[in-house]
Design a protein around this motif. Structure first.
Motif, PDB file in Angstrom:
ATOM      1  N   VAL A  81       0.837  -1.199   0.000  1.00 20.82           N
ATOM      2  CA  VAL A  81       0.000   0.000   0.000  1.00 20.82           C
ATOM      3  C   VAL A  81       0.871   1.247   0.000  1.00 20.82           C
ATOM      4  O   VAL A  81       0.607   2.212  -0.728  1.00 20.82           O
ATOM      5  N   ARG A  82       1.937   1.233   0.805  1.00 23.19           N
ATOM      6  CA  ARG A  82       2.827   2.402   0.853  1.00 23.19           C
ATOM      7  C   ARG A  82       3.474   2.649  -0.500  1.00 23.19           C
ATOM      8  O   ARG A  82       3.566   3.793  -0.963  1.00 23.19           O
ATOM      9  N   ALA A  83       3.932   1.568  -1.134  1.00 23.23           N
ATOM     10  CA  ALA A  83       4.574   1.719  -2.440  1.00 23.23           C
ATOM     11  C   ALA A  83       3.601   2.266  -3.490  1.00 23.23           C
ATOM     12  O   ALA A  83       3.945   3.158  -4.274  1.00 23.23           O
ATOM     13  N   LEU A  84       2.372   1.749  -3.486  1.00 26.02           N
ATOM     14  CA  LEU A  84       1.382   2.216  -4.448  1.00 26.02           C
ATOM     15  C   LEU A  84       1.001   3.664  -4.172  1.00 26.02           C
ATOM     16  O   LEU A  84       0.827   4.468  -5.101  1.00 26.02           O
ATOM     17  N   ALA A  85       0.878   4.018  -2.894  1.00 23.66           N
ATOM     18  CA  ALA A  85       0.541   5.395  -2.528  1.00 23.66           C
ATOM     19  C   ALA A  85       1.618   6.358  -3.006  1.00 23.66           C
ATOM     20  O   ALA A  85       1.331   7.443  -3.525  1.00 23.66           O
ATOM     21  N   GLN A  86       2.883   5.992  -2.837  1.00 27.18           N
ATOM     22  CA  GLN A  86       3.974   6.840  -3.290  1.00 27.18           C
ATOM     23  C   GLN A  86       3.998   6.953  -4.815  1.00 27.18           C
ATOM     24  O   GLN A  86       4.389   7.976  -5.371  1.00 27.18           O
ATOM     25  N   GLN A  87       3.556   5.892  -5.475  1.00 29.40           N
ATOM     26  CA  GLN A  87       3.546   5.889  -6.930  1.00 29.40           C
ATOM     27  C   GLN A  87       2.456   6.794  -7.499  1.00 29.40           C
ATOM     28  O   GLN A  87       2.691   7.521  -8.462  1.00 29.40           O
ATOM     29  N   VAL A  88       1.270   6.770  -6.882  1.00 26.07           N
ATOM     30  CA  VAL A  88       0.157   7.526  -7.456  1.00 26.07           C
ATOM     31  C   VAL A  88       0.270   9.023  -7.196  1.00 26.07           C
ATOM     32  O   VAL A  88      -0.362   9.827  -7.887  1.00 26.07           O
ATOM     33  N   ASP A  89       1.075   9.416  -6.189  1.00 31.20           N
ATOM     34  CA  ASP A  89       1.235  10.851  -5.919  1.00 31.20           C
ATOM     35  C   ASP A  89       2.621  11.091  -5.330  1.00 31.20           C
ATOM     36  O   ASP A  89       2.798  11.171  -4.114  1.00 31.20           O
ATOM     37  N   GLN A  90       3.618  11.206  -6.206  1.00 31.20           N
ATOM     38  CA  GLN A  90       4.993  11.358  -5.738  1.00 31.20           C
ATOM     39  C   GLN A  90       5.206  12.688  -5.014  1.00 31.20           C
ATOM     40  O   GLN A  90       5.960  12.770  -4.042  1.00 31.20           O
ATOM     41  N   LYS A  91       4.550  13.745  -5.474  1.00 32.88           N
ATOM     42  CA  LYS A  91       4.712  15.048  -4.830  1.00 32.88           C
ATOM     43  C   LYS A  91       4.220  14.994  -3.382  1.00 32.88           C
ATOM     44  O   LYS A  91       4.893  15.463  -2.466  1.00 32.88           O
ATOM     45  N   ALA A  92       3.032  14.420  -3.178  1.00 35.50           N
ATOM     46  CA  ALA A  92       2.500  14.299  -1.817  1.00 35.50           C
ATOM     47  C   ALA A  92       3.376  13.387  -0.969  1.00 35.50           C
ATOM     48  O   ALA A  92       3.523  13.598   0.238  1.00 35.50           O
TER      49      ALA A  92
END
Length: 500
Positions: free
Chosen positions: A179-190
């Protein structure tokens, strides 16, 4: 083979349906509580496993229901306060504290449960559905919520949708990483902004551990944490290789090095100390067996406490504390000042140990009046409570009331519920029966009826009102679970920034 058949309460849903009133649902829940409490053991290994599985799924469904009811309570309180003219900034104050009391947990955990409920039902519909149907545990649902709480709402739903098929397939740790990896992928700026915020939150904390030990925790940026650990490990290996470690293992050497480097001591065991050691005379000067007590952290074996005082190579100042022999409570001390300070404050902290609010175990930050000074409350031993900051602020909110004596604290909430916690005698030689004799005579019937801490002062909230014609339901495709269930009522809630 028999199986526990759980009766569905869908027909008694409190959301948009009126098949039963709230008290009927409460009665049904209590009935199932009695059924499970008196359930006879399984007749075979296979049946035992089936029951464990069924009960785990029931536990998940109950967690989902609690989250839904928590959000229901949150919305209803905010809606009522909005109708009463309370400013949006002040709406919802104290909700986390009431949830904490209802769930018998600390104030901080209650606030986290409230935040989790909002996230689960508003932003994570797939995760909520998996929890409600028993396909995942509450621990997994928390992992998803935690690893996405920094994302914008639309991105959280995107991650939730894409992870739907993996929720039940992987363990908690693996799920959190994915989940963390996918979250970082979908919004790198955030993700970068989140990392910077987390770096600002670095901190060190300590909490008790079993065996009279304690966990010293440091929340650090990962490179720094790895560097500290690697340095300790390398230094320990060097001491072991040169024979300077004695009989200590590598882990023990690393722990000692951490203490020595952090404090500047020559030896980890030599701790300069002022001891607020609550210890009766039998245990201090004779071979008594009543444990000593370190306020805020818990008990020490009497023998271990004597050795610590006698054998510590550093300076030790022992502050003696006196108790009444008849009930084991600390002697009282009053003050003419408005604030609790000096030795009076110190005695309050020692007496209450941790936050005095029921179920809260946070460290004491405030020594304050149960009955406010502004309303005539005295600055004395009887009217004093040691509280964490959050619980002290909560008691000042409208509808809250604290009633204190040295022996107990009663908390009343805006919903009319009542919670009570008793002060444990400092001197353990006094039996609980002797210490609470007067209280027991007065309250034993009530205690038998409601348990040790909780008394329900009024019925649960009334059923929801009938759906109005303009409360048009949203389609499931375009709405989260909570939007579908609550309809238009959720829109005001979503546009109002939660206070606190």
């Amino acid at each position: 083979m028999s199986r526990v058949n759980v009766v569905s309460v869908a027909s008694t849903s409190l959301i948009g349906m009126e098949a039963q009133t709230v008290p009927d649902v409460i009665t049904e829940i209590h009935r199932w509580h009695e059924v499970l409490s008196s359930l006879p053991p399984a007749l075979s290994e296979a049946e035992a496993i089936d029951r464990i599985t069924a009960l785990e799924e029931l536990t998940s469904a109950a967690a989902a229901a609690q989250a839904r009811e928590t959000l229901t309570f949150d919305m209803r309180r905010r809606n009522r306060e909005a109708e009463d003219g309370v400013s949006s900034k002040k709406q919802g104050k104290g909700i986390g504290a009431e949830v904490a009391l209802a769930r018998k947990v600390s104030r901080a955990r209650g606030s986290r449960l409230l935040k989790f409920s909002r996230s689960l039902l508003i932003d994570l519909p797939q995760t909520y559905s998996a929890l409600k149907t028993g396909r995942i545990s509450e621990e997994k649902a928390r992992a998803v919520a935690k690893e996405t709480d920094w994302l914008p709402r639309d991105k959280r739903r995107q991650v939730d949708e894409r992870m739907a098929d993996r929720l039940a397939e992987v363990g908690v740790g693996r799920l959190g990483n994915e989940v963390r990896a996918l979250a970082q992928q979908v919004d790198q700026k955030a993700a970068v902004e989140h990392l910077e915020r987390c770096t600002e939150e670095r901190a060190v904390s300590v909490r008790p551990a079993p065996g009279n030990m304690a966990y010293l925790s440091a929340l650090l940026p990962m490179p720094q944490a790895v560097a500290v650990y690697a340095n300790l490990k390398k230094s320990a290996a060097s001491l072991i290789s040169t024979g300077e470690s004695g009989q200590r293992t590598q882990s023990r050497v690393m722990a000692d090095l951490l203490v020595e480097r952090a404090t500047g001591q020559d030896k980890a065991e030599a701790v300069p100390t002022e001891i607020h050691l609550v210890m009766n005379d039998d245990s201090l000067v004779a071979p008594g067996d009543t444990p000593a007590w370190l306020p805020g952290f818990g008990p020490l074996p009497a023998g271990g406490a004597r050795e610590f005082v006698a054998e510590n190579e550093a300076t030790v100042f022992l502050r003696r504390l006196y108790v009444r022999p008849e009930d084991g409570q600390l002697v009282r001390m009053d003050s003419n000042r408005r604030e609790f300070s000096g030795l009076l404050r110190r005695m309050i902290v020692i007496r209450d140990d941790v936050c005095r609010s029921p179920y809260c175990d946070a460290q004491i930050k405030h020594a304050d009046h149960a009955t406010a000074f502004a309303t005539g409350g005295d600055t004395n031993w009887d009217n004093a409570s040691g509280l964490c900051a959050a619980c002290n602020f909560a008691k000042e909110l409208t509808g809250w009331k604290h009633e204190s004596t040295p022996e107990k604290l009663i908390v009343k909430t805006p919903t009319g519920h009542r919670y009570e916690t008793r002060t444990k005698p400092i001197d353990a030689r006094v039996s609980e029966n002797d210490a609470g004799e007067n209280d027991a005579v007065e309250s034993q019937p009530e205690l038998a009826k409601r348990g040790r801490y909780r008394e329900t002062g009024q019925a649960h909230s009334p059923p929801l009102k009938r759906r109005q014609p303009n409360d048009k339901p949203l389609s499931r495709r375009d709405a989260s679970a909570v939007e579908y269930l609550f309809g238009e009522q959720i829109r005001t809630f979503l546009t109002t920034k939660p206070a606190g």
